[in-house]
Design an enzyme around this catalytic site. Structure first.
Site, short mmCIF file in Angstrom:
data_model
loop_
_atom_site.label_atom_id
_atom_site.label_comp_id
_atom_site.label_asym_id
_atom_site.label_seq_id
_atom_site.Cartn_x
_atom_site.Cartn_y
_atom_site.Cartn_z
N TYR A 1 -2.60 -12.86 2.74
CA TYR A 1 -2.31 -12.43 1.36
C TYR A 1 -1.08 -13.14 0.79
O TYR A 1 -1.19 -14.03 -0.06
CB TYR A 1 -2.07 -10.91 1.32
N LYS B 1 0.81 -1.23 0.00
CA LYS B 1 0.00 0.00 0.00
C LYS B 1 0.84 1.27 0.00
O LYS B 1 0.35 2.33 -0.35
CB LYS B 1 -0.96 0.00 1.19
N TYR C 1 -12.00 -15.36 2.79
CA TYR C 1 -11.05 -14.26 2.97
C TYR C 1 -10.53 -14.30 4.42
O TYR C 1 -11.32 -14.41 5.36
CB TYR C 1 -11.74 -12.90 2.71
C1 LIG Z 1 -0.21 -7.85 2.26
C2 LIG Z 1 -1.11 -7.65 1.09
N1 LIG Z 1 -0.85 -8.31 -0.05
C3 LIG Z 1 -1.63 -8.19 -1.14
C4 LIG Z 1 -2.75 -7.38 -1.12
C5 LIG Z 1 -3.58 -7.32 -2.34
O1 LIG Z 1 -3.37 -6.13 -3.06
P1 LIG Z 1 -4.59 -5.54 -3.86
O2 LIG Z 1 -5.64 -5.21 -2.87
O3 LIG Z 1 -4.01 -4.35 -4.56
O4 LIG Z 1 -5.06 -6.59 -4.82
C6 LIG Z 1 -3.06 -6.67 0.06
C7 LIG Z 1 -4.25 -5.84 0.11
O5 LIG Z 1 -4.74 -5.44 1.12
C8 LIG Z 1 -2.23 -6.81 1.19
O6 LIG Z 1 -2.48 -6.18 2.34
#
Ligand SMILES: Cc1ncc(COP(=O)(O)O)c(C=O)c1O
Length: 333
Positions: free
Chosen positions: A285, A44, A259
């Protein structure tokens, strides 16, 4: 676009030698966007550099954003606001089933509070967009100048941060004399993937931007990535077809049951990265993304025949403490 500097860029790009040998496919590299430096870092930071540039150019004094209780995005917004001297309001939804009480207290939510953000916790089925819009209206009524940042910072402005990240990766691989055949990443709200695709289109690169879904199905991921991509293209005055020429790849096989809920493949990926390379992924993630990378690079996987593949480490380890089972599973023992 104006930018507000928040991170330590360029982030390192490192070979994963032991995992490359373990998998027995392409050479695997890791792009350390978990090391962007802003309150433990993560993907981010790059989006927020462009979003805060816009907010500051508009003279805004308050950031409003949203996410789940363990949102890394929310933590980074809170930190970005602290750096820029802006107030921060976060609407965090209780969207992950069957977690312990600490889930609403420790990890990212604790850091959001520590960073000075005003945190509002709402039920998982709340309409966070509507709540944020209402909050913006209320704060404006009290004389504030709020700036709304969507879920994950994934609009066209945020995605631009990852168009330039693609150029950074391509430049680093070029300097190492390495071919770049694919970039693999965890994809959620879609802005990171959209930005990488835009960067790939602008550099006329013909490899694969390989998204591994952390929860959306293909249709939803396509909608999210496509929207951010079109908005980002419009900001650059680029016809939408240009970036849309880059094929959208979203692997749905590693998103687990929900999720925020890991499965055996996620735990295995976390253990492998930690025990073979000393790299901390996260259970929401990057662990799911890395599980997708391992399968794609292994025999029979779509990237097995590639020469060099970069895994984009998007951060997230700040949530580790609310997943106490990580590391205790001994899947690899
Ligand atoms: C650690 C992490 N990886 C990947 C993502 C995914 O990115 P995006 O939301 O741009 O698809 C996020 C999103 O919150 C994240 O916090």
């Amino acid at each position: 676009m104006p930018r507000f500097s928040l991170g330590h860029m360029p982030t390192p790009l490192q070979p994963l030698q032991r995992i490359t040998s373990y998998v027995g496919g392409p050479r695997i590299w890791i792009k350390r966007d978990d090391c962007t430096g802003l309150a433990t870092g993560g993907n981010k930071t790059r989006k927020l550099e462009v979003l805060l540039g816009d907010a500051m150019a508009q003279g805004c004094d308050t950031l409003i954003s949203q996410g789940a209780l363990q949102s890394n995005h929310a933590r980074q917004v809170a930190a970005a606001g602290a750096v820029a001297g802006l107030k921060v309001h976060l609407v965090l939804s209780d969207a992950v089933p069957d977690r312990q009480a600490d889930y609403a207290r420790l990890g990212n939510i604790q850091l959001c509070r520590l960073l000075g953000a005003h945190v509002q916790v709402v039920p998982g089925d709340s309409d966070s967009d509507a709540l944020c819009a209402q909050l913006a209206q209320d704060l404006a009524g009290q004389g504030a100048k709020p700036y709304l940042i969507p879920m994950g910072g994934s609009n066209g402005i945020g995605a631009l941060g990852y168009a330039s990240a693609f150029a950074e990766i391509a430049t680093q691989m070029h300097a190492l004399g390495e071919p770049l055949d694919a970039v693999v990443l965890a994809t959620g709200s879609g802005g990171t993937q959209a930005g990488l695709m835009l960067g790939a289109a602008l550099m006329q690169w013909s490899g694969q931007i390989y998204g591994v879904s952390v929860s959306p199905d293909y249709a939803l991921a396509e909608k999210r990535v496509g929207k951010a991509l079109d908005e980002a293209s419009a900001l650059l005055g680029l016809p939408t077809e240009v970036a849309r020429r880059v094929p959208l790849i979203v692997d749905e096989a590693f998103k687990g049951p929900h999720y925020g809920v890991p499965n055996a493949a996620t735990y295995q990926a976390l253990e492998l990265a930690a025990r073979q390379e000393g790299v901390l992924l996260d259970p929401v993630y990057s662990g799911k993304g890395f599980a997708g990378l391992l399968a794609a690079c292994a025999a029979g996987g779509l990237l097995h025949g590639a020469r060099s593949v970069v895994f984009l480490h998007t951060g997230g380890a700040a949530a580790m403490s609310v997943y106490p089972e990580v590391g205790a599973t001994a899947i690899l023992a």
